[in-house]
Enzyme design. Sequence first.
Site, PDB file in Angstrom:
ATOM      1  N   CYS A 111       1.222   4.019  -0.326  1.00 24.88           N
ATOM      2  CA  CYS A 111       2.383   3.229   0.072  1.00 24.88           C
ATOM      3  C   CYS A 111       3.201   4.056   1.049  1.00 24.88           C
ATOM      4  O   CYS A 111       3.716   5.117   0.689  1.00 24.88           O
ATOM      5  CB  CYS A 111       3.223   2.825  -1.133  1.00 24.88           C
ATOM      6  SG  CYS A 111       4.743   1.944  -0.682  1.00 24.88           S
TER       7      CYS A 111
ATOM      8  N   HIS B 246      -6.204  -4.059   4.029  1.00 21.82           N
ATOM      9  CA  HIS B 246      -5.267  -5.007   4.616  1.00 21.82           C
ATOM     10  C   HIS B 246      -6.015  -6.084   5.395  1.00 21.82           C
ATOM     11  O   HIS B 246      -7.023  -5.806   6.051  1.00 21.82           O
ATOM     12  CB  HIS B 246      -4.307  -4.301   5.580  1.00 21.82           C
ATOM     13  CG  HIS B 246      -3.384  -3.337   4.905  1.00 21.82           C
ATOM     14  ND1 HIS B 246      -2.133  -3.694   4.450  1.00 21.82           N
ATOM     15  CD2 HIS B 246      -3.538  -2.026   4.596  1.00 21.82           C
ATOM     16  CE1 HIS B 246      -1.562  -2.641   3.889  1.00 21.82           C
ATOM     17  NE2 HIS B 246      -2.391  -1.616   3.968  1.00 21.82           N
TER      18      HIS B 246
ATOM     19  N   GLU C 100       1.924  -8.431  -0.791  1.00 22.95           N
ATOM     20  CA  GLU C 100       1.305  -7.179  -1.241  1.00 22.95           C
ATOM     21  C   GLU C 100       0.428  -7.391  -2.465  1.00 22.95           C
ATOM     22  O   GLU C 100       0.811  -8.096  -3.405  1.00 22.95           O
ATOM     23  CB  GLU C 100       2.377  -6.131  -1.558  1.00 22.95           C
ATOM     24  CG  GLU C 100       2.973  -5.483  -0.323  1.00 22.95           C
ATOM     25  CD  GLU C 100       3.566  -4.124  -0.639  1.00 22.95           C
ATOM     26  OE1 GLU C 100       2.824  -3.255  -1.136  1.00 22.95           O
ATOM     27  OE2 GLU C 100       4.768  -3.940  -0.386  1.00 22.95           O
TER      28      GLU C 100
ATOM     29  N   CYS D 118       6.389  -3.282   3.838  1.00 19.85           N
ATOM     30  CA  CYS D 118       5.176  -2.555   3.447  1.00 19.85           C
ATOM     31  C   CYS D 118       4.814  -1.624   4.587  1.00 19.85           C
ATOM     32  O   CYS D 118       4.469  -2.077   5.688  1.00 19.85           O
ATOM     33  CB  CYS D 118       4.033  -3.535   3.164  1.00 19.85           C
ATOM     34  SG  CYS D 118       2.449  -2.743   2.794  1.00 19.85           S
TER      35      CYS D 118
ATOM     36  N   GLY E 223       1.215  -1.743   5.540  1.00 20.87           N
ATOM     37  CA  GLY E 223       0.991  -3.048   6.168  1.00 20.87           C
ATOM     38  C   GLY E 223       1.475  -3.079   7.603  1.00 20.87           C
ATOM     39  O   GLY E 223       0.826  -3.669   8.481  1.00 20.87           O
TER      40      GLY E 223
END
Length: 282
Positions: free
Chosen positions: A74, A166, A215, A224, A227
């Site tokens: 993350c 992703h 998410e 994110c 992301g």
Amino acid sequence: MEEITFTKMHGIGNDYIYIDCRDREPERLPQLAREMSNRHTGVGGDGIILICNSDKADFRMRIFNADGSEARMCGNASRCVGKYLSDRGIASGPVITLETLGGIKTLNLHHDPDGKVGSVSVDMGHPSLKAAEIPVIAPEDRMIDHEVATSRGPVKITAVSMGNPHGVIFTSDLSTDNIHTTGPELEHHAMWPDRANIEFARIDSPDHITMRVWERGSGETMACGTGACATAVAAFTTGRTGRRTTVSLPGGDLTIEITPQGKVIMTGPATEVFTGRYTRQS
């Protein structure tokens, strides 16, 4: 009753509950994540972050989503870990290396005049577009603007790994109805062996993207970091943007740069909200 000391922090609205586990990790971590993340009966957050010792880097970060699943990486959380460690004098100097399940990340800390960390640049390493490494089940070695059927009609997905999977969709429809319908449908699509984070991105200019994210394990979040990086990589790969972009999310902006060597550098703020003690429910 077990009491757990915690710190609530967020990176542009992507909020987690941070626990210093350098001496001891709590037991039953998936259950703890579900308890503490509950916004009605717990502390409230997108999950919990454990700050641990490491024999490979300066420190190690473990991430448990609000549903109890363990995440690999993350970006927003890594910035907050850097601030936590530096502001408390646990780590000294402007650079920290952080072990994650998605690899070792290098944090470059930017201090405000008061000596506290205001923002952090994270060397996110090299992304991967190889289907087997993401992983994603694709008809070819890479999934670039690949059309996938959904209940709302076909969408084109570009699959990227930033240490976690992703699926990036470039679209003008950033409506809540679309994110909350198509997002969970694609998160659990059979093409993802380990599920995936789903990004909905609108190209505003060659150096600006607006996006929302569904998410894996948490639902829609305010931001994110991985992301945003995956979206910038997908946009650059498909010729939609240049190497440096501002990615605007509901919680705020991140600056993403893709170096000539192919590394991804993410820069953004980290904010501490409050500290407390949580009495475990069971």
